[in-house]
Design a protein around this motif. Structure first.
Motif, mmCIF file in Angstrom:
data_model
loop_
_atom_site.group_PDB
_atom_site.id
_atom_site.type_symbol
_atom_site.label_atom_id
_atom_site.label_comp_id
_atom_site.label_asym_id
_atom_site.label_seq_id
_atom_site.Cartn_x
_atom_site.Cartn_y
_atom_site.Cartn_z
ATOM 1 N N SER A 248 0.810 -1.210 0.000
ATOM 2 C CA SER A 248 0.000 0.000 0.000
ATOM 3 C C SER A 248 0.842 1.257 0.000
ATOM 4 O O SER A 248 0.380 2.313 -0.411
ATOM 5 C CB SER A 248 -0.935 0.015 1.218
ATOM 6 N N GLY A 249 2.080 1.178 0.462
ATOM 7 C CA GLY A 249 2.946 2.342 0.471
ATOM 8 C C GLY A 249 2.551 3.346 1.529
ATOM 9 O O GLY A 249 3.122 3.408 2.612
ATOM 10 N N GLU A 250 1.522 4.142 1.236
ATOM 11 C CA GLU A 250 1.132 5.219 2.140
ATOM 12 C C GLU A 250 0.606 4.677 3.466
ATOM 13 O O GLU A 250 0.839 5.262 4.513
ATOM 14 C CB GLU A 250 0.077 6.087 1.454
ATOM 15 N N LEU A 560 -2.259 5.207 -7.107
ATOM 16 C CA LEU A 560 -3.673 5.495 -7.332
ATOM 17 C C LEU A 560 -4.362 5.866 -6.019
ATOM 18 O O LEU A 560 -5.176 6.793 -5.971
ATOM 19 C CB LEU A 560 -4.360 4.289 -7.977
ATOM 20 N N VAL A 561 -4.027 5.152 -4.957
ATOM 21 C CA VAL A 561 -4.599 5.461 -3.644
ATOM 22 C C VAL A 561 -4.270 6.904 -3.251
ATOM 23 O O VAL A 561 -5.128 7.645 -2.756
ATOM 24 C CB VAL A 561 -4.082 4.474 -2.589
ATOM 25 N N VAL A 568 -11.145 11.229 -1.164
ATOM 26 C CA VAL A 568 -11.685 10.207 -0.261
ATOM 27 C C VAL A 568 -10.547 9.736 0.647
ATOM 28 O O VAL A 568 -9.854 8.765 0.329
ATOM 29 C CB VAL A 568 -12.283 9.023 -1.048
ATOM 30 N N PRO A 569 -10.311 10.411 1.770
ATOM 31 C CA PRO A 569 -9.158 10.092 2.613
ATOM 32 C C PRO A 569 -9.143 8.663 3.142
ATOM 33 O O PRO A 569 -8.083 8.143 3.475
ATOM 34 C CB PRO A 569 -9.282 11.103 3.769
ATOM 35 N N GLU A 570 -10.327 8.021 3.233
ATOM 36 C CA GLU A 570 -10.386 6.674 3.804
ATOM 37 C C GLU A 570 -10.038 5.578 2.804
ATOM 38 O O GLU A 570 -9.941 4.404 3.166
ATOM 39 C CB GLU A 570 -11.795 6.393 4.368
ATOM 40 N N ASP A 575 -9.058 -1.625 -0.941
ATOM 41 C CA ASP A 575 -10.271 -1.329 -1.711
ATOM 42 C C ASP A 575 -10.056 -1.602 -3.199
ATOM 43 O O ASP A 575 -10.984 -2.022 -3.901
ATOM 44 C CB ASP A 575 -10.687 0.134 -1.504
ATOM 45 N N ILE A 576 -8.849 -1.361 -3.691
ATOM 46 C CA ILE A 576 -8.576 -1.644 -5.105
ATOM 47 C C ILE A 576 -8.651 -3.145 -5.359
ATOM 48 O O ILE A 576 -9.204 -3.593 -6.368
ATOM 49 C CB ILE A 576 -7.195 -1.098 -5.511
#
Length: 681
Positions: A248-250, A560-561, A568-570, A575-576
């Protein structure tokens, strides 16, 4: 060879500083003896001390020995990432005298069979710790059944340990012919690497039991060896991160804070997604695997934190040279580790002068070897112009400066994407084997979002359209997920006058990227399609399009996130994976996308150091007032005790002074008056 150029390159020779010969098991047992109760690994299910870790390693090594593993053997390791059992298995294989051969659990089965077959493994440790011998008549051995051994059993001699000449690990890298290359690293080289880094990093406050080291890389990636031994070489704790968070990275950033991570070795692409305050506990940050952007180094350099840029191919034991980063230019790859020797040579193999560019040659204690003798003889040939009997030609171009080398690029078709070294020939071979493909090539391109992506250009047979989903499925059977390229179709491949493909002339962005958004897209779908296009580099014209079928990987998903979180901060990487199709993703986000004022979401900035000092100084009077109040309480107690005989030695304060002091500093009315007076001041 010019004498002046050779003399100028003297700072690149650290052969004489090599550490004494040892094995990795020697290092582990020595650290366990010095820090037996320190945490060695914490996978979230409970930490193991060094004493407990060593007991499990020796018991597992004994089980492997009983299953037929002998010194000099090779044992495959293919287990889910992040568990204690994975790392115990790796150590146990080495403790049994064998070399571990890692394959990522997510890699295709065909690649695993190829790697284990090329290595000639005695067996494979898979699943939750089941050892499956190569001999089909041998039974399956469950290495971790039963209770954990008593920590005191680590002193029992169960198997003969490895020698410095035995292989510690064999890691397969991408091959230009389409077949991965096995690289074997001896204990002598591996231990020298561990000790050389120990002499290099955070010398004023060396790594130790108080440190927690992130383990976020696949064990099939040689940089994972650096993570493991930054911990186990110094008594620190290895903390594996869940694979989903690493992808996810972030989302990994807050996990680093919660886990108290103090040491991180990572690729710049991943670190670029972290806000600076997410690594406020990190005191050692190491970059490697790909070029480090200068703006990233400048952003993450901070007081109390060492930031290093490292360079090294698998063939030279993970890291060959390193440079500290302070945010200034240029970003260097530095000078060699103790025991390594480097040279920068021209086309004739002669050392270049200061400021000139040449190919980087590596020698010294870190040299590994190829399993293929012919390949080994080719790549590790003698360098008579340097007087070296064995040298590795890296294929990397660097500028020689005595202050530290500066990376200039590749001299061949090898590339790095997301820290993974990729031979374009291996990917091209897989593309050319696809059905109805008459010609193919591969290149690295950068999307609008700044994501480096591998792009496969295909020339299809006449009248045949590309079945993208079928092509990616076929590639997934041969290539690791990170090396499956984005696919584009061209009429013909541009060529130079030499007949070679002219990669610079290949179209980018891919044809059709500027096509208008489909008219039947809703506003939400159209906005999402723009974000997909920015990350993937190709037009999205179908609401049924799948992010991963279009070439999206874990790095692209993380990018992309970051873009979607502006509205959409959440939103998260999970989700992807849950809704990878464009229409389903837009529907899932639903009303969250209807706010037409995007990007009001900001991360809180850390309090500046100067403000922290001001707050501390301003708070000093409050500490003084609190001290006066407690002093009055003590003096009052002293005055009361003096009313009884035998307490004449206690300090004597007049009662009127005590009464006035208590009224001012102890009663609610007096404290309120002080607060009002302070506010007016």
């Amino acid at each position: 060879m010019t004498t002046s150029a050779s003399a100028a390159q003297a700072p690149l020779d650290r052969l004489a500083a090599a550490a004494p010969a040892r094995t990795l098991i020697d290092i582990l047992t020595d650290v366990a003896a010095r820090h037996p109760e320190a945490s060695a690994i914490d996978d979230g299910s409970g930490a193991l001390s060094y004493r407990e870790l060593l007991a499990r390693v020796w018991r597992t090594a004994a089980a492997l020995h009983e299953a037929g593993v002998r010194r000099g053997d090779r044992v495959g390791v293919r287990m889910p990432s992040g568990s204690k059992e994975l790392y115990v298995s790796i150590l146990a294989v080495m403790a049994a005298g064998a070399a571990y051969v890692p394959v990522d659990a997510d890699d295709p089965d065909e690649r695993a069979r190829l790697v284990f077959g090329e290595a000639g493994v005695r067996g494979i440790v898979a699943g939750d710790g089941e050892f499956v011998a190569a001999d089909p008549d041998a039974g399956l051995v469950r290495l971790y059944d039963g209770d954990a051994p008593h920590p005191g059993t680590n002193a029992l001699p169960v198997v003969a340990p490895p020698t410095v000449d035995d292989d510690a690990w064999i890691i397969f890298t991408s091959g230009s012919t389409g077949v991965p290359k096995g690289v074997a690293v001896s204990h002598r080289s591996a231990a020298a690497f561990v000790e050389a880094e120990g002499r290099l990093f955070v010398q004023r406050e060396p790594l130790g039991p108080g440190d927690r080291v992130l383990a976020g890389l696949s064990v099939a990636f040689d940089a994972s060896c650096e993570e493991m031994w930054l911990a186990w070489g110094h008594g620190a704790c290895l903390v594996p991160a869940p694979r989903s968070l690493v992808r996810s990275g972030e989302d990994l950033a807050p996990w680093l804070l919660r886990q108290g991570i103090t040491v991180v070795s990572t690729v710049p692409t991943l670190a670029a997604m972290w806000p600076a305050d997410s690594i406020e506990n990190v005191r050692l940050l190491i970059f490697g695997g790909e070029a480090c952007p200068p703006e990233l180094a400048a952003r993450l350099v901070a007081e109390g934190r060492e930031v290093w840029n490292t360079y090294g191919p698998t063939e030279a034991t993970v890291v060959a040279c390193a440079a500290p980063l302070d945010g200034s230019l240029p970003v260097r790859i530095g000078l060699p580790l103790d025991g390594w020797a480097l040279a920068v040579v021209d086309a004739e193999g002669r050392p270049v002068a200061e400021g000139e560019v040449g190919e980087l040659i590596i020698g010294g204690v870190g040299l590994a070897r190829y399993l293929d003798p012919a390949k080994d003889a080719e790549k590790y040939a003698p360098m008579p112009t340097l007087g070296w009997e064995r040298a590795y030609r890296s294929g990397d171009l660097v500028r020689f400066e005595s202050a530290g080398l500066i990376f200039q690029g590749r001299a061949d078709d090898q590339v790095k994407v997301g820290g993974r070294r990729i031979e374009l020939g291996e990917v091209e071979s897989a593309l050319q084997d696809l059905d109805h493909v008459s010609a193919a090539t591969v290149a690295v391109r950068t999307t609008e979002a700044g994501v480096p992506v591998l792009v496969g250009y295909l020339v299809m047979d006449d009248g045949v359209e590309l079945d993208r989903a079928a092509a990616r499925a076929a590639l997934a059977e041969r290539l690791p997920a990170a090396t499956i390229p984005l696919l584009g179709v061209v009429d013909a491949l541009p060529v130079r006058t030499s007949g070679k493909v002219d990669r610079a002339a290949l179209p980018w962005p891919l044809p059709g990227v500027d096509a208008p958004v489909a008219t039947d897209f809703s506003a939400d779908e159209a906005w999402l399609a723009e974000q997909w296009q920015a990350v993937l580099g190709l037009a999205v014209t179908d609401r049924k399009a799948d992010f991963f079928d279009l070439g999206g990987g874990s790095l692209a998903a993380a990018q992309l996130v970051s873009r979607i979180r502006a509205r959409v901060p959440e939103f998260s990487v999970a989700d992807i994976y849950d809704v990878p199709r464009l229409g389903a993703m837009a529907k899932a986000l639903g009303p969250l996308l209807h706010d037409e004022t995007p990007s009001t979401f900001h991360r809180p900035a850390p309090t500046p150091r100067s403000t922290q000092w001001v707050q501390t100084l301003v708070g000093a009077p409050l500490f003084i007032l609190s001290g006066i109040r407690w002093l009055l309480y003590l003096l009052t107690a002293s005055a009361i005790l003096q009313l009884a005989p035998g307490f004449d030695v206690l300090p004597d304060v007049p009662w009127p002074v005590l009464v006035v002091g208590l009224l001012i500093f102890a009663t609610p009315f007096g404290r309120m008056a002080i607060a009002v007076a302070s506010a007016r001041l």
